[in-house]
Design a protein around this motif. Structure first.
Motif, PDB file in Angstrom:
ATOM      1  N   GLU A   1       0.807  -1.232   0.000  1.00 48.27           N
ATOM      2  CA  GLU A   1       0.000   0.000   0.000  1.00 48.27           C
ATOM      3  C   GLU A   1       0.834   1.275   0.000  1.00 48.27           C
ATOM      4  N   ALA A   2       2.025   1.242   0.584  1.00 43.30           N
ATOM      5  CA  ALA A   2       2.841   2.457   0.674  1.00 43.30           C
ATOM      6  C   ALA A   2       3.219   2.979  -0.700  1.00 43.30           C
ATOM      7  N   VAL A   3       3.335   2.096  -1.683  1.00 42.43           N
ATOM      8  CA  VAL A   3       3.672   2.535  -3.039  1.00 42.43           C
ATOM      9  C   VAL A   3       2.542   3.394  -3.603  1.00 42.43           C
ATOM     10  N   ALA A   4       1.305   2.909  -3.492  1.00 35.02           N
ATOM     11  CA  ALA A   4       0.156   3.640  -4.022  1.00 35.02           C
ATOM     12  C   ALA A   4      -0.034   4.983  -3.317  1.00 35.02           C
ATOM     13  N   VAL A   5       0.051   4.973  -2.000  1.00 35.66           N
ATOM     14  CA  VAL A   5      -0.215   6.176  -1.212  1.00 35.66           C
ATOM     15  C   VAL A   5       0.920   7.191  -1.337  1.00 35.66           C
ATOM     16  N   GLY A   6       2.160   6.734  -1.249  1.00 38.04           N
ATOM     17  CA  GLY A   6       3.290   7.647  -1.365  1.00 38.04           C
ATOM     18  C   GLY A   6       3.385   8.278  -2.735  1.00 38.04           C
TER      19      GLY A   6
END
Length: 392
Positions: free
Chosen positions: A99-104
């Motif tokens: 998820e950090a890829v999408a959000v960041g």
């Protein structure tokens, strides 16, 4: 196998959660005040000087990171249950852990920047402004889905949000993404295209052909390798002679990023956008991890140990990293964060209930979105004599 498992686990667990002492705290009296955080590990550059590890953020942004990632996580867990209940059919690839890829990435760009990805697309769609109802309706093949119920799990789409899919053929989205970047340059837009692919697609010939053209024309193309360390059930080091994917562009600069750290992803994507607009393409390798198997038909435990999976959850989980930041800076209490998670669970459950009530597409929808509208294309019977329908 004991040797290979140890080798993979050691690589995955070497990035530890940053300790509280490594954080530099600036006043958090209001939601817009600045907090400067040091990324979990340094960036590693190829033919380029990497950006600073110090990332500015705000209490408001950290809260949005927590909420958005927790929503994505809950949505994917719910999709798992729906698939097992046979309400979702066909292929289904889940994104929990990444998820950090999408959000960041979203934190560093705007909706005029384009994103295109492969089949692990549910959470990218949510990040681009898609709704839970559109998501679950599409997964269950209902007409209110983002692709009118005809695309399913692998073909989410939201053009008005700058999201161009959702593609099922391994690596096929990469030339399309470079084509989007070509259009942006042709129209003199000050925007870029993020083309996402996995480590399993990193050896595709079309990647290197598209990258060569992008470099020749200095296109604003950012190629993002989401390296979750397994192409289906094959570990990266068994599939690639050189698994340093950020270096694989040779003449194109690259950057390795801790893809489990939303702030590191934000910093890297902002850096990459500035570079691409001035100098052309760049490769970002996001070092990340998926908790589920490759797809719902893969238990995900035959080629890696359960200890490896739990170890990554304990040491690198992107949601837990943000949770620790929120608690350490007194931005939210443990109870407040748990209340948010309960509310998100309710949102997901309500969206599922609404999606189940959505009708299936009309049979006539089989003939739409195939030919150019108004072209007069006709559908014949098996004997090729009787016209059965004029396609819209």
């Amino acid at each position: 196998m004991a040797l290979s498992t140890h080798r993979t686990t050691t690589t995955l667990l070497r990035y530890l959660t940053p300790t509280i002492s490594s954080l530099r705290h600036v006043s958090t009296d209001c939601s817009s005040s600045t907090i400067t955080v040091e990324t979990s590990v340094p960036f590693t550059g190829h033919n380029i000087d990497p950006p600073s590890r110090s990332v500015d953020t705000t209490p408001q942004e950290l809260m949005s990171f927590f909420r958005d990632m927790a929503l994505m996580r809950r949505k994917e867990i719910a999709a798992d249950s729906l698939y097992k209940a046979k309400l979702i059919r066909g292929f289904c690839h889940l994104y929990d852990g990444q998820e950090a890829v999408a959000v960041g990435m979203e934190a560093a760009i705007n909706r005029k920047d384009c994103i295109i990805t492969a089949y692990r697309d549910h959470c990218i769609f949510l990040g681009r402004g898609g709704t839970l109802l559109e998501s679950f309706a599409e997964l269950m093949g209902r007409k209110d889905g983002c692709s009118k119920g005809k695309g399913g799990s692998m073909h989410f789409y939201k053009k008005e949000g700058g999201f161009y899919g959702g593609h099922g053929i391994v690596g096929a989205q990469i030339p399309l993404g470079c084509g989007l970047a070509f259009a942006q340059k042709y129209k003199n837009d000050e925007n870029v295209t993020f083309t996402l692919y996995g480590d399993g697609a990193a050896n595709q010939g079309q990647l290197f052909e598209a990258l060569n053209m992008s470099a020749l024309w200095d296109l604003p193309a950012i190629l993002v390798c989401e390296n979750n360390h397994y192409g289906m059930g094959t570990a990266e080091w068994r599939a690639a002679k050189n698994p340093a994917y950020y270096k694989r562009g040779d003449y194109v600069p690259g950057l390795k990023v801790d893809g489990m750290d939303a702030l590191a992803v934000k910093q890297a994507c902002r850096f990459a956008k500035e570079h691409a607009l001035k100098n052309g393409p760049i490769i970002l390798e996001m070092d990340t991890y998926r908790y589920h198997g490759h797809s719902m038909s893969d238990p995900g435990s035959t080629y890696r140990t359960r200890d490896e999976i739990s170890g990554v959850r304990q040491e690198r989980d992107p949601i837990e990293r943000v949770r620790k930041l929120l608690l350490s800076h007194d931005i939210a209490s443990e109870k407040e964060l748990k209340d948010i998670e309960k509310e998100l669970r309710k949102e997901v459950d309500e969206a599922i209930a609404k999606a189940k009530e959505c009708p299936l597409p009309e049979p006539s929808e089989l003939f739409t979105n195939i030919y150019v509208k108004g072209s007069g294309a006709e559908s014949f019977g098996a004997d090729r004599k009787e016209v059965r329908a004029v396609l819209p």
